[in-house]
Design a protein around this motif. Sequence first.
Motif, PDB file in Angstrom:
ATOM      1  N   SER A 297      44.020  46.753  44.480  1.00 24.29           N
ATOM      2  CA  SER A 297      44.073  46.583  43.037  1.00 24.29           C
ATOM      3  C   SER A 297      45.057  47.570  42.449  1.00 24.29           C
ATOM      4  CB  SER A 297      42.690  46.820  42.430  1.00 24.29           C
ATOM      5  OG  SER A 297      41.808  45.806  42.852  1.00 24.29           O
TER       6      SER A 297
ATOM      7  N   HIS B 100      44.204  39.788  36.297  1.00 19.43           N
ATOM      8  CA  HIS B 100      42.951  39.441  35.626  1.00 19.43           C
ATOM      9  C   HIS B 100      42.761  40.163  34.295  1.00 19.43           C
ATOM     10  CE1 HIS B 100      41.438  43.101  37.588  1.00 19.43           C
ATOM     11  NE2 HIS B 100      42.011  42.649  38.677  1.00 19.43           N
TER      12      HIS B 100
ATOM     13  N   ASP C 156      46.198  51.275  43.087  1.00 21.69           N
ATOM     14  CA  ASP C 156      45.189  52.299  43.270  1.00 21.69           C
ATOM     15  C   ASP C 156      45.182  52.648  44.758  1.00 21.69           C
ATOM     16  OD1 ASP C 156      44.617  51.617  40.627  1.00 21.69           O
ATOM     17  OD2 ASP C 156      43.003  50.260  41.197  1.00 21.69           O
TER      18      ASP C 156
ATOM     19  N   SER D 217      43.383  43.854  50.590  1.00 21.30           N
ATOM     20  CA  SER D 217      43.133  43.541  49.198  1.00 21.30           C
ATOM     21  C   SER D 217      43.235  44.851  48.435  1.00 21.30           C
ATOM     22  CB  SER D 217      41.746  42.924  49.032  1.00 21.30           C
ATOM     23  OG  SER D 217      41.477  42.736  47.662  1.00 21.30           O
TER      24      SER D 217
ATOM     25  N   THR E 157      44.923  42.291  41.057  1.00 23.05           N
ATOM     26  CA  THR E 157      44.449  42.425  42.433  1.00 23.05           C
ATOM     27  C   THR E 157      45.345  41.577  43.318  1.00 23.05           C
ATOM     28  OG1 THR E 157      42.178  42.754  41.684  1.00 23.05           O
ATOM     29  CG2 THR E 157      42.479  42.097  43.972  1.00 23.05           C
TER      30      THR E 157
ATOM     31  N   ARG F 106      45.656  44.807  34.548  1.00 24.52           N
ATOM     32  CA  ARG F 106      45.037  45.058  35.853  1.00 24.52           C
ATOM     33  C   ARG F 106      45.273  43.848  36.739  1.00 24.52           C
ATOM     34  NH1 ARG F 106      43.829  49.594  37.900  1.00 24.52           N
ATOM     35  NH2 ARG F 106      42.276  48.556  39.173  1.00 24.52           N
TER      36      ARG F 106
ATOM     37  N   GLY G 119      47.183  48.660  38.388  1.00 20.41           N
ATOM     38  CA  GLY G 119      47.241  48.459  36.955  1.00 20.41           C
ATOM     39  C   GLY G 119      48.150  49.476  36.298  1.00 20.41           C
TER      40      GLY G 119
ATOM     41  N   LYS H 129      45.557  39.935  47.084  1.00 24.42           N
ATOM     42  CA  LYS H 129      44.849  39.629  48.329  1.00 24.42           C
ATOM     43  C   LYS H 129      45.832  39.005  49.304  1.00 24.42           C
ATOM     44  CE  LYS H 129      40.157  38.950  46.595  1.00 24.42           C
ATOM     45  NZ  LYS H 129      40.295  39.060  45.142  1.00 24.42           N
TER      46      LYS H 129
END
Length: 133
Positions: A7, A55, A99, A5, A18, A16, A9, A20
């Motif tokens: 993230s 999100h 990230d 998982s 994510t 942003r 952006g 999974k």
Amino acid sequence: MTAVSVSGGCLCGQVRFTVKGPLREVLLCHCSQCRKTSGHFWAASSAPRECVDIHQDTGLRWFQSSKEARRGFCSLCGSSLFWSHAGKQTLSFAAGALDGPTGLSTGAHIFFDDASDYYRVHPDENTIDGSSY
Ligand SMILES: [Zn+2]
Ligand SMILES: [Zn+2]
């Protein structure tokens, strides 16, 4: 494929997302569209669409870059973020937008026949003309 998982952006934070689930290895695309949109070649991983949760999308805009493909970018800071092909069940996202650490590795250079003339890649790296992905 690695189950993770992560993230990611854009530069300003107004987009942003994510991811999974399994992420594809990173592919480096040298096609002229990817070079134009990224300023160099485009490094992207991908995952099934349902695994990518965008999100925060305040800055997100989509550009229809070809008949079947759209590119998602941040309209506030200019970051290139997504590549979406109408015929694919996956969504590609910029590896550089994640990230770190990502746990990913790079698989191949694709559309290498379209590469510009100002750079070279290491001879040990896997280069493909066109793409079967
Ligand atoms: Zn932004
Ligand atoms: Zn490309």
